[in-house]
Enzyme design. Structure first.
Site, PDB file in Angstrom:
ATOM      1  N   ASP A 105      68.860  45.875  40.769  1.00 47.24           N
ATOM      2  CA  ASP A 105      69.003  44.436  41.035  1.00 47.24           C
ATOM      3  C   ASP A 105      69.385  44.239  42.497  1.00 47.24           C
ATOM      4  O   ASP A 105      70.493  44.607  42.918  1.00 47.24           O
ATOM      5  CB  ASP A 105      70.066  43.844  40.105  1.00 47.24           C
ATOM      6  CG  ASP A 105      70.141  42.337  40.234  1.00 47.24           C
ATOM      7  OD1 ASP A 105      70.316  41.843  41.374  1.00 47.24           O
ATOM      8  OD2 ASP A 105      70.017  41.644  39.225  1.00 47.24           O
ATOM      9  N   THR A 159      64.834  35.103  29.163  1.00 47.91           N
ATOM     10  CA  THR A 159      63.443  34.607  29.139  1.00 47.91           C
ATOM     11  C   THR A 159      62.621  35.090  30.336  1.00 47.91           C
ATOM     12  O   THR A 159      61.395  34.965  30.329  1.00 47.91           O
ATOM     13  CB  THR A 159      63.424  33.067  29.168  1.00 47.91           C
ATOM     14  OG1 THR A 159      63.989  32.651  30.426  1.00 47.91           O
ATOM     15  CG2 THR A 159      64.255  32.470  28.030  1.00 47.91           C
ATOM     16  N   ASP A 188      72.648  42.150  43.198  1.00 48.70           N
ATOM     17  CA  ASP A 188      73.866  42.902  42.859  1.00 48.70           C
ATOM     18  C   ASP A 188      74.114  44.044  43.839  1.00 48.70           C
ATOM     19  O   ASP A 188      75.256  44.283  44.246  1.00 48.70           O
ATOM     20  CB  ASP A 188      73.757  43.475  41.437  1.00 48.70           C
ATOM     21  CG  ASP A 188      73.908  42.398  40.369  1.00 48.70           C
ATOM     22  OD1 ASP A 188      74.403  41.302  40.699  1.00 48.70           O
ATOM     23  OD2 ASP A 188      73.518  42.660  39.217  1.00 48.70           O
ATOM     24  N   ARG A 202      66.520  34.309  37.947  1.00 51.05           N
ATOM     25  CA  ARG A 202      65.646  34.606  36.824  1.00 51.05           C
ATOM     26  C   ARG A 202      66.513  34.732  35.584  1.00 51.05           C
ATOM     27  O   ARG A 202      67.407  35.575  35.532  1.00 51.05           O
ATOM     28  CB  ARG A 202      64.941  35.924  37.138  1.00 51.05           C
ATOM     29  CG  ARG A 202      63.879  36.313  36.177  1.00 51.05           C
ATOM     30  CD  ARG A 202      63.182  37.563  36.667  1.00 51.05           C
ATOM     31  NE  ARG A 202      63.964  38.760  36.462  1.00 51.05           N
ATOM     32  CZ  ARG A 202      63.449  39.978  36.312  1.00 51.05           C
ATOM     33  NH1 ARG A 202      62.144  40.149  36.389  1.00 51.05           N
ATOM     34  NH2 ARG A 202      64.201  41.021  36.137  1.00 51.05           N
TER      35      ARG A 202
HETATM   36  C1  PRP Z   1      65.677  38.606  41.688  1.00 50.28           C
HETATM   37  C2  PRP Z   1      64.853  38.661  42.953  1.00 50.28           C
HETATM   38  C3  PRP Z   1      63.794  37.626  42.696  1.00 50.28           C
HETATM   39  C4  PRP Z   1      63.557  37.759  41.211  1.00 50.28           C
HETATM   40  C5  PRP Z   1      62.305  38.561  41.013  1.00 50.28           C
HETATM   41  O1  PRP Z   1      66.563  37.562  41.708  1.00 50.28           O
HETATM   42  O2  PRP Z   1      65.591  38.414  44.102  1.00 50.28           O
HETATM   43  O3  PRP Z   1      64.178  36.313  43.038  1.00 50.28           O
HETATM   44  O4  PRP Z   1      64.675  38.471  40.670  1.00 50.28           O
HETATM   45  O5  PRP Z   1      61.940  38.591  39.677  1.00 50.28           O
HETATM   46  P1  PRP Z   1      60.604  37.917  39.143  1.00 50.28           P
HETATM   47  O6  PRP Z   1      59.520  38.269  40.088  1.00 50.28           O
HETATM   48  O7  PRP Z   1      60.423  38.554  37.790  1.00 50.28           O
HETATM   49  O8  PRP Z   1      60.832  36.445  39.026  1.00 50.28           O
HETATM   50  P2  PRP Z   1      67.636  37.324  40.525  1.00 50.28           P
HETATM   51  O9  PRP Z   1      67.048  36.453  39.474  1.00 50.28           O
HETATM   52  O10 PRP Z   1      68.164  38.650  40.063  1.00 50.28           O
HETATM   53  O11 PRP Z   1      68.752  36.448  41.215  1.00 50.28           O
HETATM   54  P3  PRP Z   1      69.970  36.908  42.155  1.00 50.28           P
HETATM   55  O12 PRP Z   1      69.360  37.405  43.440  1.00 50.28           O
HETATM   56  O13 PRP Z   1      70.752  35.682  42.341  1.00 50.28           O
HETATM   57  O14 PRP Z   1      70.715  38.013  41.448  1.00 50.28           O
HETATM   58  N1  URA Z   2      64.889  41.506  40.396  1.00 56.49           N
HETATM   59  C1  URA Z   2      65.489  42.571  40.993  1.00 56.49           C
HETATM   60  O1  URA Z   2      66.450  42.389  41.758  1.00 56.49           O
HETATM   61  N2  URA Z   2      65.028  43.788  40.738  1.00 56.49           N
HETATM   62  C2  URA Z   2      63.984  44.027  39.913  1.00 56.49           C
HETATM   63  O2  URA Z   2      63.604  45.194  39.724  1.00 56.49           O
HETATM   64  C3  URA Z   2      63.369  42.917  39.301  1.00 56.49           C
HETATM   65  C4  URA Z   2      63.824  41.663  39.559  1.00 56.49           C
END
Ligand code: PRP
Ligand code: URA
Length: 205
Positions: A196, A104, A199, A100
């Site tokens: 997150d 944006t 992370d 994400r």
């Molecule tokens: C997180 C999570 C989802 C997304 C959810 O991933 O694992 O894929 O955010 O958010 P949304 O419902 O608003 O789209 P992230 O983008 O942080 O990627 P990552 O796991 O690689 O850190």
């Molecule tokens: N992605 C995450 O990992 N945590 C949140 O709270 C939202 C999006």
């Protein structure tokens, strides 16, 4: 949306929320939750009869008619694979790279790898966080464009906004979650949530 409630689910959710839980502890609780979520999420998988030979006699049993394809959304979905693979050892795992954009909040797709023979298999989309629902909706659009017809989404913590977005755009996809939280903050994070999930699992906080 199916809210999976169980005393152990509640215990593991509280452990995941704890900001002082390190990556090893976080991954352990996420795996335990995945095992608990697998039972309701897979309860209607089609099976067929099979005969087996015990050491003493013939017996009849069941096998899955079609082996599911687990689709973890990178990175955070990786933490749900082990728990599902524990109960479906021969499941195919097809990774889907999606993040994400921080500014944006739009999903950006960067990787996928699906087997050729995928069209009649059930797909289990795995992502612990359903926040705005943008990532899950985009992942579901993509799975459908790749021929998936029977799809379930499994999350751990969901925001009402994310559930609504997925249910409006993909009414055919059952959504399983362990926790429906209050809201999103101005950065699109789930409140109270757990931070997150990628992370926290991989120590990149
Ligand atoms: C997180 C999570 C989802 C997304 C959810 O991933 O694992 O894929 O955010 O958010 P949304 O419902 O608003 O789209 P992230 O983008 O942080 O990627 P990552 O796991 O690689 O850190
Ligand atoms: N992605 C995450 O990992 N945590 C949140 O709270 C939202 C999006």
């Amino acid at each position: 949306m199916v809210l999976v409630d169980h005393p152990l689910v509640r215990v593991h959710i509280a452990a995941l929320r704890d900001r002082y839980a390190g990556a090893d502890v976080f991954r352990r609780h996420l795996t335990a939750l995945a095992r608990l979520l697998a039972y309701p999420a897979l309860a209607d998988l089609p099976t067929e009869d099979v005969s087996v030979e015990t050491p003493l006699a013939e017996a009849t049993g069941q096998r899955l008619s079609r082996v599911p394809i687990l689709v973890p959304v990178l990175r955070a979905g990786l933490g749900l694979v082990e728990g599902f693979a524990d109960v479906i050892p021969d499941a195919v795992v097809s990774h889907l790279g999606l993040y994400r954009d921080h500014a944006t909040l739009q999903p950006v797709r960067y990787y996928s790898n699906f087997p050729q023979d995928r069209h009649h298999h059930p797909f289990i989309l795995l992502d612990p966080m359903l926040a705005t629902g943008g990532s899950a909706s985009d992942a579901l659009d993509y799975l459908k464009s790749e021929g998936a017809r029977d799809i379930r989404l499994v999350s751990v913590i969901a925001a009402p906004e994310g559930v609504e977005r997925v249910e409006v755009r993909h009414p055919d996809v059952p959504v399983y979650t362990a926790q429906l939280d209050e809201r999103l903050d101005e950065r699109g994070y789930i409140i109270p949530g757990l931070g997150d999930a990628g992370d926290r699992q991989f120590g990149t906080v």
